[in-house]
Write an enzyme that holds these catalytic residues in place. Structure first.
Site, short mmCIF file in Angstrom:
data_model
loop_
_atom_site.label_atom_id
_atom_site.label_comp_id
_atom_site.label_asym_id
_atom_site.label_seq_id
_atom_site.Cartn_x
_atom_site.Cartn_y
_atom_site.Cartn_z
N PRO A 2 -25.16 5.20 43.64
CA PRO A 2 -24.72 3.80 43.69
C PRO A 2 -25.71 2.86 43.01
O PRO A 2 -26.90 2.90 43.29
CB PRO A 2 -24.65 3.50 45.20
CG PRO A 2 -24.84 4.79 45.89
CD PRO A 2 -25.50 5.73 44.95
N GLU A 3 -25.21 2.09 42.09
CA GLU A 3 -26.02 1.08 41.40
C GLU A 3 -25.65 -0.29 41.95
O GLU A 3 -24.80 -0.41 42.82
CB GLU A 3 -25.73 1.16 39.88
CG GLU A 3 -26.16 2.47 39.25
CD GLU A 3 -27.56 2.40 38.66
OE1 GLU A 3 -28.25 1.38 38.85
OE2 GLU A 3 -27.96 3.37 38.00
N ARG A 109 -26.65 13.39 51.09
CA ARG A 109 -28.01 13.77 50.69
C ARG A 109 -29.08 13.05 51.50
O ARG A 109 -30.27 13.37 51.39
CB ARG A 109 -28.19 13.54 49.18
CG ARG A 109 -27.26 14.44 48.37
CD ARG A 109 -27.46 14.30 46.90
NE ARG A 109 -28.80 14.72 46.48
CZ ARG A 109 -29.25 14.62 45.24
NH1 ARG A 109 -28.48 14.12 44.31
NH2 ARG A 109 -30.46 15.00 44.94
#
Ligand SMILES: [Zn+2]
Length: 268
Positions: A2-3, A109
């Protein structure tokens, strides 16, 4: 990963279901992500009214009437799911509102994080204290001042969170392409007029990505709705060897251990 646009889209999606709502249930299904959840997370959030949402760099902010702000980071793989039909293995934090909306922070993660910070101390919070201005707010003059005297490549300087906050690799590559600036150019050597092209390019690539993500918000209330990921079309990013619209070929180099994509014909 995600940016900034995904985080902005996530925050806007969460605002639809959280703004003005009271959190009636909080359940941490494990003790940590990248670091421990606050031990008193449930105690401080349960019963709290959400007074507003926001974003700083790649952090989402959920403000409450208890003068606490929940600060979340999506790490490499995090996303919020809304009204999930079934609980998934990687739904690590669950919340429910007084309207019965169920939210879960899913992060396979576990590089994400959740913190509670007294709202009035947010700007002094360690992760925020040294951050540069928001890329959507910065003006060319301000960027010029921040780049002044810097001899490092502009690509690396734009990834430096102290100079400008939250701009990721994808959007730096795309903005430099759009502004016609070679990624190896020394940051301090760029004239104000070139930065006056770069800043709108930064705003443009981010705004377009946020708008693209906004279309995913239509589904925000759907069962198993997932916020924060959407497909994008890039001009140079991840297009090594492919044609640029000028007829040239997109190249890849490595700068600071990360890939830079650019067109040598368009960028000087
Ligand atoms: Zn080109």
């Amino acid at each position: 990963m995600p940016e900034l646009p995904e985080v902005e889209t996530t925050v806007r999606g969460l605002a639809h279901v959280l703004q003005g709502r009271r959190i009636v249930r909080v359940e941490a299904r494990r003790a940590d992500l990248r670091r421990s959840f606050p031990q008193d997370l449930g105690q401080r959030l349960t019963g709290a009214l959400v007074t507003g949402l926001g974003r700083r760099a790649k952090y989402g902010l959920i403000h409450t009437d208890r003068d606490d702000t929940m600060v979340f980071h999506l790490g490499m793989s995090g996303s919020w799911r809304i009204n999930h039909a079934t609980l998934e293995k990687h739904d690590h934090l669950l919340m429910e509102t007084d309207e019965g909306t169920r939210l879960s922070l899913n992060d396979p993660r576990r590089f994400g994080s959740v913190d509670l910070v007294p709202t009035e101390q947010l700007s002094d919070w360690p992760a925020f204290k040294a951050l540069g201005p928001e890329p959507l707010d910065i003006a060319a003059q301000e960027l010029r001042r921040r780049l002044n005297g810097r001899t490092a490549p502009i690509k690396l300087l734009l990834l430096n969170q102290r100079i400008i906050a939250g701009l990721g690799n994808i959007y730096v590559c795309e903005a430099l392409y759009r502004a016609g600036i070679h990624p190896k150019r020394a940051g301090g050597s760029l004239s104000l007029s070139r930065l006056q092209r770069l800043v709108p390019a930064i705003h443009g690539v981010l705004d377009e990505a946020i708008a693209a993500g906004g279309s995913t918000l239509r589904d925000f209330a759907a069962p198993d709705g997932e916020l924060g990921y959407f497909s994008k079309n890039f001009s140079v990013y991840d297009r090594e060897g492919k044609a640029c619209s000028c007829g040239g070929v997109v190249r890849r180099i490595v700068q600071g251990g990360r890939s830079t994509f650019y067109c040598a014909r368009c960028q000087h």
